[in-house]
Structure formats: structure tokens, C-alpha cells
Motif scaffolding. Structure first.
Motif, PDB file in Angstrom:
ATOM      1  N   ILE A 118       0.806  -1.217   0.000  1.00  0.00           N
ATOM      2  CA  ILE A 118       0.000   0.000   0.000  1.00  0.00           C
ATOM      3  C   ILE A 118       0.842   1.271   0.000  1.00  0.00           C
ATOM      4  O   ILE A 118       0.360   2.347  -0.380  1.00  0.00           O
ATOM      5  N   SER A 127      -4.329  -4.955   5.952  1.00  0.00           N
ATOM      6  CA  SER A 127      -2.902  -5.238   5.913  1.00  0.00           C
ATOM      7  C   SER A 127      -2.512  -6.304   6.924  1.00  0.00           C
ATOM      8  O   SER A 127      -1.965  -5.993   7.990  1.00  0.00           O
ATOM      9  N   SER A 139       0.991  -6.729   3.308  1.00  0.00           N
ATOM     10  CA  SER A 139       0.458  -5.965   2.192  1.00  0.00           C
ATOM     11  C   SER A 139      -0.814  -5.281   2.630  1.00  0.00           C
ATOM     12  O   SER A 139      -1.670  -5.896   3.265  1.00  0.00           O
ATOM     13  N   GLY A 140      -0.930  -3.991   2.294  1.00  0.00           N
ATOM     14  CA  GLY A 140      -2.162  -3.259   2.539  1.00  0.00           C
ATOM     15  C   GLY A 140      -2.839  -2.864   1.247  1.00  0.00           C
ATOM     16  O   GLY A 140      -3.715  -2.007   1.244  1.00  0.00           O
ATOM     17  N   ALA A 141      -2.415  -3.474   0.132  1.00  0.00           N
ATOM     18  CA  ALA A 141      -2.965  -3.110  -1.175  1.00  0.00           C
ATOM     19  C   ALA A 141      -4.432  -3.516  -1.283  1.00  0.00           C
ATOM     20  O   ALA A 141      -4.894  -4.445  -0.616  1.00  0.00           O
ATOM     21  N   HIS A 178      -7.900   1.703   4.069  1.00  0.00           N
ATOM     22  CA  HIS A 178      -6.720   2.397   3.542  1.00  0.00           C
ATOM     23  C   HIS A 178      -5.870   2.898   4.709  1.00  0.00           C
ATOM     24  O   HIS A 178      -6.383   3.477   5.663  1.00  0.00           O
TER      25      HIS A 178
END
Length: 508
Positions: free
Chosen positions: A51, A267, A406-408, A494
Motif C-alpha cells: 500500500i 494489511s 500488504s495493505g494493497a 486504507h
């Protein structure tokens, strides 16, 4: 009729004379950023499956569609899109009148160019499946797929940087390196300057299509030490801080005028056992991998570092994602962990070698390493700045253990593609059964059948004990008294402030 029209026109003129004009952007909002910023994050083409780049991209750039408040795929540079009945063609209609920061109009050629040059984490998944990108006219883009692919929009607009658009003429003029030194985008803020290790400065782009930003200048100030970030917030040197944890978060919470903003984000964080496919490695033995999971007191780490706000899901897939499957919990059982190690031939434990991590999460990894040490799994922590950590990870330079997260945006399939399935950007080994099921689900148009396949993959991951999941991170941020709207939490899941055109300072 003419008289009525004239009266209406006069009324409009009168209204225009008395209606207040939109206020010009004013003031400066400063962020205390927890990591050292890297120019690679200024270019959507290089976006990895994490992210962090979106912290900058939501300011400088814009996408055909992107996550926004209340909509995980809001139309942005594309007003609309449609899929053909056979699922092989996607047509996008671009928004009229959009300009880049340098005045160039945004056209279909820029969209095609941005896709063609994309080389980030999902490049292979996208380009293996897209047969052609066509530009029928300046405001229309057509993607032709080789076969129906239910995840095209998720990969293109959410989980990658491929749908974030850069100006073709400018990039061709300055080159890739020149673009990273002075990026030009179509987002709400224009690049002003970047001083490595110090700060990134951006000014409002009043011609942004959605609306003119409220704040004139954004400054991302690099303050990697947590206590120094908090001190800067308390002194009013910064307005928003990222990643304040443990006792410092408690101090922020009780300081008058400061506001704590904990948010569980998409995430998960986990430890990857990179050598589990090597018969010579202790990690090859499932009992060793299980022992490592039983050795860690996740609740204690959560309470100490994120004040209990993180979510213990025991998965590498965010619990909010489509096709998520909830795994069973790992108990904290160091005695059983030691028994498993003894059964595997390591009654006195073993030297697990280097354990690689992103320095901004050193305190989390130190706690994990201490728990592993207590059952006999001895490691050496190797800390790196975030950009260097993920670059080395994707270059397959690591062994033994590595901090992974991962925070995508995306769904279960996008995460599996990057972190579990053969060929993924962060994949050091895979299991044929998982690879086969993943291929099947990518072509399955029936949602229920596809869900069953993706659930089965996640079940196999648990059966094989592929990972050491820690938590779904609660990102503990805060802001000071000058801030009316920080942007924190406006977009669900987000990690960072966004959308930046919505942030506001309080009136004087």
C-alpha cells in the motif's frame, strides 16, 4: 418566451454576482511519515503489491477507477465502463476536460501508454491475459482479453498501479529516471520538491476535476523515530503522524489537543518461511513450521504494541476481502512447540539464520524473535528501509525468514497471486495443488464455484502451515489541533490520509 429567457438570464447574472466563489486553497498541512520516502513510489509503473506507494499516488496521480469513501471502485478518470457479454472486452469512457499538471490533456493514448509501461507486482498477471489495448478515439479505451477473466477490474484498478495514468508525452521526453525526479500527474496535488530522507512537498492543483483542494500545501516530513514523531506532533511541527504504538500511543491519547486515530487496515502481517521447499532446511518439516506458530503470543504483542486494536485473524488475506476464508486460531503453546521441535530432530532448537524485516516494524519483529528464541528457534534480525526491503524481497535475495505484509486493495485472488502462487512477486516456492486450483479459479465465472476453489487454497495453506500470521494490523495514527479533517479512515481499509482533496485545516 424571449422575455422569460431574458428574465432567467438576468436572474443567473444576479446569482453569479452574489454567489460566493470557491475558496482558494490555503495553509500547509504537514505529515510526520514513519518511513523514508523513495522516488520509486512517485511512478505508478513501479507499484509493488503493497500500500505504501498509494500514500503518494493519491496526491500526485489519478486512476481510471479507485477506492474512495463509500465506493471501493469509484469512477475517476473513467466516467464509466462496460464489459461485453462474453467477458472478453472492457470499454472505458474517459472524463472530458481532464488535464495533467503540465497542461497536457489526458487522452486514451495516455491510458494505453500507462498500461504498456506498467512493470509492478501484477504486471505478469495482467499482461498474460490482455490481448490488446485499443484507442478508438481520444476518450475511449478498449481492453481485449484473451479469455474471460472475472478479476480483470480488480487487478487493473485496485491491486496494481496499471490503471493509474501518467502523461505519455512528458514521460517520453524526460525518461523514467527524469519522471521520478519530477513527476507529473493528474491528481489533486502537484510535485514541488523532494529531498531524500527529509521531505516531499506538493502544492494544490486547483484544476483537479473532482474539486479544488482545501489545503494549499502538503508536506510529507520523514521522521522515522517514533518518539521523535510524537514530539513533533506535540510541538505543532507536524499536523498528522503515522504509526505511533505502545506507550507512545497511550501518551498521544491522553495529551490534550491531540487525537488518536486507530484503524484496522487491509494489511495482514506475517512471517514467511522462505526455505520450506528446501529438504535441507529445518523449515521443510511441517512440525517446525507449526512449532513456530505455537511459540508466539499474538494477543500479548497486540496489547503491548497496538493497544489491542489489531485483529487476530490467523490469515494472510484481509478479512474484509471477497473470498476470504477464516482459518482456525493458533494457540500460544510454547511447551507443545518444544515437543514438536524435538520430534522433528531439534531437541535443543536450531539456528534459523537471518530474519529480514522492514525497519519501521522492528519492534513487532523483535517481539516475535524473542518468542521464537524461547522455544529454541534462534534468529538474527536484519533491518532495512522499506523500499530496500521490498526490492530485495522481489529480487529473491532473501533466505530463512522475512517480514511480509500488504495493505494493497484487491481480493483473495490478488493476494494469493502476489504472495502464494508460483510466479508471484514475493513467492520463493509454491505447491502444485495450490497452483492448479488458482489457475482453475481464474477462469471460473460461477461465483460460488470460484469461492469454493479460493477457500480450498486457503485451507491448504493452513494444512501445510505455509506462514506465521501475526495480525490484521491496526495502524495507530494521530493528528493535532489544527486539523479539521485528516483524511484518516475516510477510505475503509486504507492506511493513509486520502483523498487529499478532502483534507481540511480549521479556520483561523
Amino acid at each position: 418566451m424571449r422575455h422569460v429567457r431574458s428574465a432567467a438570464c438576468a436572474l443567473l447574472v444576479l446569482f453569479a454576482a452574489v454567489a460566493p466563489a470557491a475558496a482558494a486553497p490555503e495553509g500547509q498541512m504537514t505529515w510526520g511519515v514513519h518511513i523514508s520516502l523513495a522516488p520509486t513510489w512517485f511512478d505508478p509503473a513501479e507499484t509493488l503489491g503493497i500500500i505504501t506507494p498509494f500514500m503518494v499516488m493519491y496526491a500526485l496521480h489519478d486512476a481510471l477507477a479507485k477506492a474512495m469513501p463509500g465506493n471501493p471502485a469509484a469512477p475517476s478518470l473513467a466516467e464509466s465502463w462496460q464489459m461485453s457479454a462474453d467477458g472478453r472486452v472492457y470499454d472505458f469512457t474517459l472524463r472530458k476536460g481532464v488535464k495533467f499538471h503540465n497542461g497536457d490533456p489526458l487522452t486514451a493514448e495516455d491510458v494505453k501508454f500507462s498500461f504498456d509501461r506498467y512493470r509492478g507486482a501484477s504486471a505478469k498477471a495482467l499482461k498474460d491475459r490482455v490481448a490488446a489495448v485499443e484507442t478508438p478515439d481520444a476518450l475511449h479505451v478498449r481492453f481485449r482479453l484473451k479469455n474471460p477473466w472475472p478479476d480483470f477490474m480488480t487487478f487493473y484498478t485496485a491491486a496494481s498501479g496499471a490503471g493509474w495514468i501518467v502523461p505519455r508525452r512528458y514521460v517520453e521526453k524526460v525518461g523514467d529516471d527524469g519522471f521520478k525526479k519530477a513527476p507529473v500527474g493528474a491528481g489533486p496535488y502537484k510535485f514541488v520538491s523532494f529531498t531524500p530522507g527529509v521531505e516531499l512537498v506538493m502544492d494544490a492543483f486547483e484544476g483537479y476535476w473532482r474539486k479544488s483542494p482545501s489545503v494549499k500545501r502538503l508536506v510529507f516530513k520523514v521522521i522515522t523515530d517514533e518518539s521523535t514523531r510524537l514530539a513533533a506532533l506535540k510541538r505543532g511541527e507536524v499536523d498528522v503522524v503515522y504509526s505511533i504504538r505502545g506507550e507512545l500511543a497511550e501518551e498521544l491519547q491522553r495529551t490534550p489537543g491531540l487525537t488518536l486515530k486507530p484503524t484496522v487496515i487491509q494489511s495482514p502481517q506475517w512471517i514467511s518461511m522462505l526455505d520450506q521447499w528446501d529438504p535441507k532446511s529445518p523449515w521443510y518439516d511441517r512440525r517446525v513450521r507449526l512449532a513456530a506458530n505455537l511459540a508466539i503470543d499474538r494477543k500479548a504483542i497486540n496489547d503491548a504494541i497496538t493497544l489491542g486494536h489489531s485483529r487476530l485473524t490467523y490469515s494472510v488475506i484481509p478479512s474484509t476481502f471477497d473470498f476470504y476464508w477464516q482459518p482456525p486460531a493458533y494457540a500460544f503453546d510454547p511447551a507443545q512447540a518444544k515437543r514438536l521441535l524435538a520430534e522433528a530432530g531439534y531437541p535443543n532448537g536450531f539456528d534459523a539464520g537471518d530474519y529480514y524485516l522492514d525497519i519501521s516494524y522492528a519492534n513487532v519483529q523483535e517481539a516475535i524473535a524473542n518468542y521464537l528464541q524461547q522455544v529454541g528457534i534462534r534468529t538474527k534480525l536484519i533491518s532495512r528501509e522499506r523500499a530496500a526491503h521490498w526490492s530485495s524481497y522481489t529480487d529473491k535475495k532473501y533466505k530463512n525468514l522475512a517480514y511480509t505484509a500488504s495493505g494493497a486493495f484487491g481480493n483473495a485472488a490478488t493476494r494469493l497471486e502476489s504472495y502464494v502462487v508460483a510466479g508471484g512477486a514475493y513467492v520463493y516456492g509454491s505447491y502444485p495443488e495450490i497452483d492448479s486450483l488458482f489457475k482453475d479459479q481464474a477462469a471460473e465465472l460461477d461465483r460460488k464455484k470460484r469461492e469454493a476453489l479460493l477457500h480450498r487454497i486457503q485451507q491448504i495453506m493452513v494444512e501445510k502451515v505455509m506462514h506465521i500470521p501475526i495480525w490484521e494490523l491496526a495502524f495507530i495514527n494521530g493528528h493535532g489541533p489544527r486539523v479539521q479533517e485528516s483524511g484518516l479512515g475516510l477510505i475503509p481499509g486504507h492506511a493513509y490520509s486520502a483523498p487529499y482533496e478532502d483534507v481540511k485545516l480549521k479556520g483561523k
